[in-house]
Design an enzyme around this catalytic site. Structure first.
Site, short mmCIF file in Angstrom:
data_model
loop_
_atom_site.label_atom_id
_atom_site.label_comp_id
_atom_site.label_asym_id
_atom_site.label_seq_id
_atom_site.Cartn_x
_atom_site.Cartn_y
_atom_site.Cartn_z
N ASN A 79 0.59 -1.30 -0.06
CA ASN A 79 -0.01 0.14 -0.17
C ASN A 79 0.89 1.37 0.14
O ASN A 79 2.01 1.26 0.62
CB ASN A 79 -1.14 -0.17 1.00
N CYS A 140 8.23 9.11 9.28
CA CYS A 140 8.59 10.38 8.45
C CYS A 140 9.76 10.94 8.53
O CYS A 140 10.27 10.92 9.67
CB CYS A 140 7.29 11.31 8.96
N GLY A 274 -3.83 -6.63 11.22
CA GLY A 274 -3.69 -5.60 10.18
C GLY A 274 -4.47 -5.89 9.02
O GLY A 274 -5.72 -5.89 8.70
C1 FMN Z 1 -3.79 -0.28 4.19
C2 FMN Z 1 -2.78 -0.03 5.30
C3 FMN Z 1 -2.73 1.44 6.09
C4 FMN Z 1 -1.73 1.45 7.14
N1 FMN Z 1 -1.86 2.75 7.86
C5 FMN Z 1 -0.98 2.76 8.86
C6 FMN Z 1 -1.01 3.95 9.68
O1 FMN Z 1 -1.79 4.97 9.46
N2 FMN Z 1 -0.11 4.05 10.62
C7 FMN Z 1 0.70 2.95 10.92
O2 FMN Z 1 1.50 3.22 11.88
N3 FMN Z 1 0.90 1.89 10.17
C8 FMN Z 1 -0.23 1.75 9.20
N4 FMN Z 1 -0.15 0.56 8.46
C9 FMN Z 1 0.65 -0.52 8.85
C10 FMN Z 1 -0.19 -1.51 9.83
O3 FMN Z 1 -0.47 -0.93 10.88
C11 FMN Z 1 0.82 -2.79 10.21
O4 FMN Z 1 1.99 -2.33 11.10
C12 FMN Z 1 1.44 -3.48 9.13
O5 FMN Z 1 0.35 -3.46 7.94
C13 FMN Z 1 1.98 -4.72 9.40
O6 FMN Z 1 0.77 -5.78 9.98
P1 FMN Z 1 -0.07 -6.60 9.07
O7 FMN Z 1 0.85 -7.41 8.14
O8 FMN Z 1 -0.99 -7.43 9.94
O9 FMN Z 1 -0.97 -5.77 7.96
C14 FMN Z 1 -0.83 0.49 7.37
C15 FMN Z 1 -1.04 -0.99 6.81
C16 FMN Z 1 -1.88 -1.22 5.74
C17 FMN Z 1 -1.91 -2.26 4.96
#
Ligand code: FMN
Length: 312
Positions: A79, A140, A274
């Protein structure tokens, strides 16, 4: 197989916040406001998580990155959403009202490109009674140094030292996996006064458009998540847990109770779901429902017993 632990045997805490169970959501992967619009109150009344983590909020409203923003990979997703959002005022005056009505503790994720803005965000968010903890998204670049704070142990420590005096509420640092030694950044967070770290954020990734041969994502590159990153996350959780005393919120490709328990055994105190939420918005509930059997299969009578394996 040991007796099936009761639901109460999943009770735990993170940074002193009592939780009915260990299942959080990853920031940005479960939008309560959108879920209410699509599913009505069903998902709110039977909320899938024991604690809700907001998407990352920034000082000013952001449109997010240009399309395309998503690319499916084998066992994962890239993403480049780019943190679209209403900004601090919009979040506090609108979104927070709904989030405050959730019956689980609330952690708000914030991000800024300088310490001064982080100070404003943390002071304002911490002043809200509904907020139980603050997650610092440090992915960031700092406008002053050009360095990504979360890639630099010293910058992470300096940020925490500036923020720590502002609030007694828990400060959680969301670690990036895109460094050679994440445990060094975690140690910087701990030295600066963080109460916990959460990990992992997404892994730097790109995809090529099969038609145009150009990068598929509007931003050029993005972050990989989902089961594809789970082994990376588990290795990093193990390394970080050996290096710090503060607890870890573990995530990265969790799809079910078994994979959630792997993170607990690798050293996480609690876990977050997530990407799986996009496939099944009730994935958090499925993890919770599967945990007693997953614990029993490994001979544990409670979540605490599994947590103690790595605490010992
Ligand atoms: C579509 C999407 C949006 C995300 N937005 C954020 C965010 O706003 N802030 C953040 O710290 N991590 C964000 N993440 C990261 C997730 O919180 C998580 O750390 C990461 O996806 C790994 O976990 P997962 O494999 O279960 O998704 C985002 C991940 C995805 C897929």
């Amino acid at each position: 197989m040991a007796d099936l632990p009761a639901r109460e045997a999943l009770a735990t805490e993170i940074c002193g916040i009592p939780l009915d169970g260990p299942v959080l959501n990853g920031s940005g992967t479960f939008d309560v406001l959108a879920a209410r619009q699509v599913f009505g109150d069903v998902l709110i009344d039977e909320f899938p998580f024991d604690c809700y983590v907001s998407k990352t909020i920034t000082m000013n409203p952001r449109p997010g990155n240009p399309p395309y923003r998503l690319w499916e990979t084998p066992s994962g997703m890239i993403n480049s959403i780019g943190l679209p959002g209403p900004g601090l005022d919009g979040f506090v005056n609108r979104d927070l009202r709904l989030l405050a009505s959730l019956e689980v503790p609330l952690i708000v994720s914030v991000m800024a490109d300088c310490i001064e803005d982080f100070v404003v965000l943390v002071e304002r968010v911490a002043a809200e009674d509904a907020v139980d903890g603050i997650e610092l998204n440090v992915s960031c670049p700092n406008v002053h140094s050009g360095l990504i704070v979360g890639e630099q142990p010293a910058e992470t420590e300096a940020l925490l030292k500036a923020l720590r005096p502002l609030t007694a509420k828990p400060l959680i640092v969301k670690l990036t996996p895109n460094v050679a030694n994440p445990h060094e950044v975690a140690m910087g967070a701990e030295a600066g006064g963080a109460d916990a770290v959460s990990m992992i954020n997404t892994v730097k990734a790109a995809a090529i458009d099969p038609q145009t041969s150009r990068p598929w994502l509007g931003a050029g590159a993005g972050g990989l998540s989902g089961p594809a990153v789970r082994p990376i996350a588990l290795a990093q959780v193990r390394a970080v847990s050996a290096a710090i005393e503060i607890p870890i919120i573990g995530m990265g490709g969790i799809t079910d109770a078994e994979s959630a328990l792997e993170f607990i055994l690798a050293g996480a105190r609690v876990i977050a779901v997530g990407t799986e939420n996009f496939r099944d918005p009730k994935a958090g509930t499925a993890v919770t429902e599967g945990l007693p059997a997953a614990l029993a299969r490994r001979g544990f009578g409670s979540l605490a017993e599994a947590q103690a394996v790595t605490l010992a």
